[in-house]
Design a protein around this motif. Structure first.
Motif, PDB file in Angstrom:
ATOM      1  N   THR A  97       0.792  -1.242   0.218  1.00 47.93           N
ATOM      2  CA  THR A  97       0.146   0.067  -0.017  1.00 47.93           C
ATOM      3  C   THR A  97       0.797   1.281  -0.171  1.00 47.93           C
ATOM      4  O   THR A  97       0.324   2.254  -0.063  1.00 47.93           O
ATOM      5  N   GLY A  98       2.325   1.133   0.085  1.00 48.51           N
ATOM      6  CA  GLY A  98       3.100   2.297   0.022  1.00 48.51           C
ATOM      7  C   GLY A  98       2.824   3.032   1.394  1.00 48.51           C
ATOM      8  O   GLY A  98       2.742   2.637   2.532  1.00 48.51           O
ATOM      9  N   ASP A  99       2.558   4.379   1.230  1.00 49.79           N
ATOM     10  CA  ASP A  99       2.450   5.122   2.648  1.00 49.79           C
ATOM     11  C   ASP A  99       0.850   5.413   2.865  1.00 49.79           C
ATOM     12  O   ASP A  99       0.429   5.992   3.765  1.00 49.79           O
ATOM     13  N   ASP A 100       0.020   4.802   1.850  1.00 56.92           N
ATOM     14  CA  ASP A 100      -1.580   4.762   2.170  1.00 56.92           C
ATOM     15  C   ASP A 100      -1.884   3.670   3.322  1.00 56.92           C
ATOM     16  O   ASP A 100      -1.231   2.753   3.566  1.00 56.92           O
ATOM     17  N   GLU A 101      -3.116   4.098   3.532  1.00 53.76           N
ATOM     18  CA  GLU A 101      -3.858   3.109   4.611  1.00 53.76           C
ATOM     19  C   GLU A 101      -5.064   2.632   3.910  1.00 53.76           C
ATOM     20  O   GLU A 101      -5.661   3.504   3.151  1.00 53.76           O
ATOM     21  N   ILE A 102      -5.214   1.385   4.204  1.00 51.80           N
ATOM     22  CA  ILE A 102      -6.655   0.810   3.779  1.00 51.80           C
ATOM     23  C   ILE A 102      -7.627   0.490   5.004  1.00 51.80           C
ATOM     24  O   ILE A 102      -7.151   0.640   6.126  1.00 51.80           O
ATOM     25  N   THR A 103      -8.719   0.372   4.713  1.00 50.84           N
ATOM     26  CA  THR A 103      -9.585   0.375   5.951  1.00 50.84           C
ATOM     27  C   THR A 103     -10.387  -1.047   5.856  1.00 50.84           C
ATOM     28  O   THR A 103     -10.740  -1.513   4.942  1.00 50.84           O
TER      29      THR A 103
END
Length: 491
Positions: free
Chosen positions: A254-260
C-alpha cells in the motif's frame, strides 16, 4: 409325501378337487403373507420418516450454541491490496491496514550454460554431463544444499543434478531452450529460504559449470510479508495473517497509504441460518402430514403371485403404490410426533426481561384455511423474498437481527434446544424401539418374525392336507384299477 396319481381310472380332475378341498388352508397362508408384506412396507415407510426426523435432530443440535450464529462480515476499502475474512471472534468496527512488504520465496536463476570444446553432445540437453560442460576435475566434488550434501562427478548429467537438488528439499528445474537451471525454495519467507554452496574446490567447479555461482546466477532472497494493523507491526512467512479473528491475505503493498477493514455482524448470514432451519423443519413436518392425511386404501391388500399374473406390471405398480401411500394414514404415533414438534415450536422463551416467540419476529404458520394442502404446520417468514405468501409483509426478523442480534440468537438457541430435547424424548430407546428411532422398530421386527412362523405353520398344514387327500385319491384309483381288472378277467 404321498404319491400323487391323477384320476386315470376315475376320470376325476384330482388336482382341482384337492385344490378346492385345501383352499381354506391356502387362504390362511395368503392372508398371513399379505399381512407380513404390508408390515414390511410399513416398516419402510417409518424408516423414511425416521431418516428425515433424525437428520433434523442432528442439524438443530448445532443451533443450540452461540458458535452457530457467530457470523461476521468484512469489507476492505481497496480489495486489490488485500482480502479479509472474519471469524466469530472478530471485533466489530473499522481498523486501519498498511502492507509494507509481500512475502517472497528464495529464487535462483542460473547463468546460461555452454558446452565445452570437444563435448560428446552437440546440443545442450538434460542428458548433458558435467564433462560436456567443461568440468575437468579428476575426482568428484560435493555441493551443499542447506544441510544436505550432493555428490557429483564428470558423468553427472543435468537431469541427475536437478533430481538431486529436488531430493535435497528445494524446487529445481532445467530449461533446455534457455540453457539454465532454476532453483527455488519450497515456501516463501526468510526462514524457508535455501543455501547452495560448494563443500570443496571440486564442488565449486561443478557449480560454475552449472552456472550457479554468485557471479553467474541471479539471486532473490526469501522475504517475509509485513503489515501494520492499527499501528502494530506483524510479519509472516506467507502473505496470510491471522490477527484477532481476522484472516488477512495481502496481495499488494500500500506504500504510504492506509486501507480500512470494516467488520460487522453478518445479518444476512444469521438470517439464512434461521431460514434454513425453518425450511428443513417445514420439509419434515409437511412430509409427515402428507402421510397422515393420505387417501384411504380401503379394500386394497398386497397381491399374491397368482393375482399379479392376472394384471399388467403398470396395474400392479399402481395397486401397490396406493397401499404404500396410505400405510401411515391416521397413525396415532405419527400424529403424536407432529403435535410434539408443533408444541415445541410454539413455545415462548424469556431473554433478559422479555418474552419472545417466533411470532415476535414475524414468523408464523398461515392457519388452516390459508395453508396449502398438508402444510398447516409450516412456518413462513414475513418479508421472505422467496415466499410468495409473505414476501410483501414487513421483514421483522432481519430488522431484529440488525437492532439486537444477541436477543435473536439467544431466542433461537432456546428454541432449538427445546425442539432438540422434544425429538430426543421421542427417540429414546425402550423395549419396543431402538435408540434414535421414533417408531417401534423392535416390535415391528418381532411381528415380522411372528408372521414368518405363522406362515410356516399354515404352509405345513396345507402340505399335510394335500398329502392326505392325494393319498385317499390314490387309494381310490388303485381300488378302481383292481375292480376293472377283475371284470376284465370275468369276461
Amino acid at each position: 409325501m404321498a404319491i400323487r396319481i391323477s384320476g386315470m381310472n376315475s376320470g376325476l380332475d384330482t388336482e382341482s378337487i384337492v385344490s378346492a378341498l385345501v383352499s381354506g388352508y391356502q387362504t390362511k397362508v395368503d392372508k398371513q403373507k399379505k399381512a407380513q408384506t404390508k408390515l414390511s412396507w410399513k416398516t419402510e415407510a417409518w424408516q423414511g420418516v425416521n431418516k428425515k426426523v433424525y437428520s433434523l435432530y442432528t442439524n438443530i443440535n448445532k443451533l443450540r450454541f452461540t458458535s452457530a450464529y457467530s457470523l461476521k462480515k468484512t469489507t476492505v476499502s481497496d480489495s486489490t491490496k488485500a482480502t479479509v475474512s472474519a471469524s466469530g471472534s472478530a471485533v466489530n468496527g473499522t481498523q486501519t491496514l498498511k502492507i509494507t512488504d509481500l512475502a517472497k520465496a528464495g529464487y535462483l536463476t542460473g547463468g546460461k550454460m555452454s558446452l565445452a570444446d570437444g563435448a560428446s553432445s552437440e546440443t545442450l540437453s538434460s542428458a548433458t554431463t558435467l564433462s560436456d560442460l567443461g568440468y575437468d576435475a579428476e575426482s568428484g566434488g560435493t555441493i551443499k544444499v542447506n544441510d544436505k550434501e550432493i555428490a557429483v562427478d564428470g558423468s553427472t548429467t543435468i537431469q541427475d543434478f536437478v533430481s538431486k537438488l529436488n531430493d535435497a528439499g528445494v524446487k529445481a528445474s532445467f530449461d533446455a531452450n534457455n540453457g539454465r537451471i532454476f532453483v527455488s525454495a519450497k515456501d516463501s519467507g526468510e526462514k524457508n529460504d535455501f543455501t547452495l554452496e560448494a563443500s570443496d574446490e571440486n564442488g565449486a567447479s561443478a557449480l560454475a559449470a552449472f552456472g550457479l555461482t554468485a557471479d553467474d546466477a541471479s539471486r532473490i532472497k526469501g522475504q517475509n510479508a509485513k503489515i501494520i494493523l492499527n499501528g502494530a507491526e506483524f510479519t509472516s512467512a506467507s502473505n496470510s495473517f491471522t490477527v484477532n479473528g481476522l484472516t488477512i491475505n495481502a496481495t499488494a503493498t500500500t506504500g504510504d497509504d492506509e486501507i480500512t477493514i470494516t467488520t460487522a455482524t453478518d445479518v444476512d448470514g444469521i438470517y439464512d441460518k434461521v431460514k434454513d432451519f425453518l425450511s428443513e423443519y417445514n420439509e419434515v413436518v409437511n412430509y409427515m402430514q402428507g402421510l397422515y392425511n393420505a387417501d384411504s386404501a380401503k379394500g386394497y391388500e398386497p397381491l399374491t403371485d397368482d393375482e399379479k399374473s392376472a394384471m399388467t406390471d403398470t396395474q400392479v405398480e399402481k395397486w401397490e403404490s396406493k397401499i404404500k401411500a396410505a400405510l401411515l394414514r391416521r397413525d396415532s404415533s405419527l400424529n403424536s410426533i407432529m403435535n410434539s414438534m408443533s408444541n415445541a415450536m410454539a413455545k415462548t422463551y424469556t431473554v433478559g426481561d422479555k418474552k419472545y416467540s417466533l411470532g415476535t419476529f414475524g414468523i408464523s404458520t398461515l392457519g388452516y384455511f390459508a395453508s396449502a394442502t398438508n402444510e398447516n404446520y409450516s412456518y413462513h417468514i414475513d418479508g421472505d423474498e422467496d415466499d410468495s405468501y409473505t414476501s410483501a409483509n414487513t421483514d421483522k426478523l432481519k430488522a431484529a437481527i440488525n437492532e439486537d442480534p444477541d436477543s435473536v440468537i439467544e431466542f433461537m438457541k432456546q428454541l432449538s434446544d427445546g425442539l432438540y430435547k422434544t425429538l430426543g424424548n421421542q427417540m429414546k430407546s425402550s423395549s419396543l424401539r431402538s435408540t434414535n428411532s421414533i417408531y417401534n422398530d423392535k416390535e415391528m421386527a418381532s411381528e415380522y418374525s411372528d408372521y414368518t412362523t405363522t406362515i410356516k405353520k399354515w404352509e405345513d398344514r396345507l402340505t399335510d392336507a394335500e398329502d392326505r387327500y392325494y393319498k385317499q385319491f390314490t387309494a381310490m384309483e388303485k381300488a378302481l384299477a383292481t375292480l376293472q381288472s377283475n371284470r376284465s378277467e370275468e369276461h
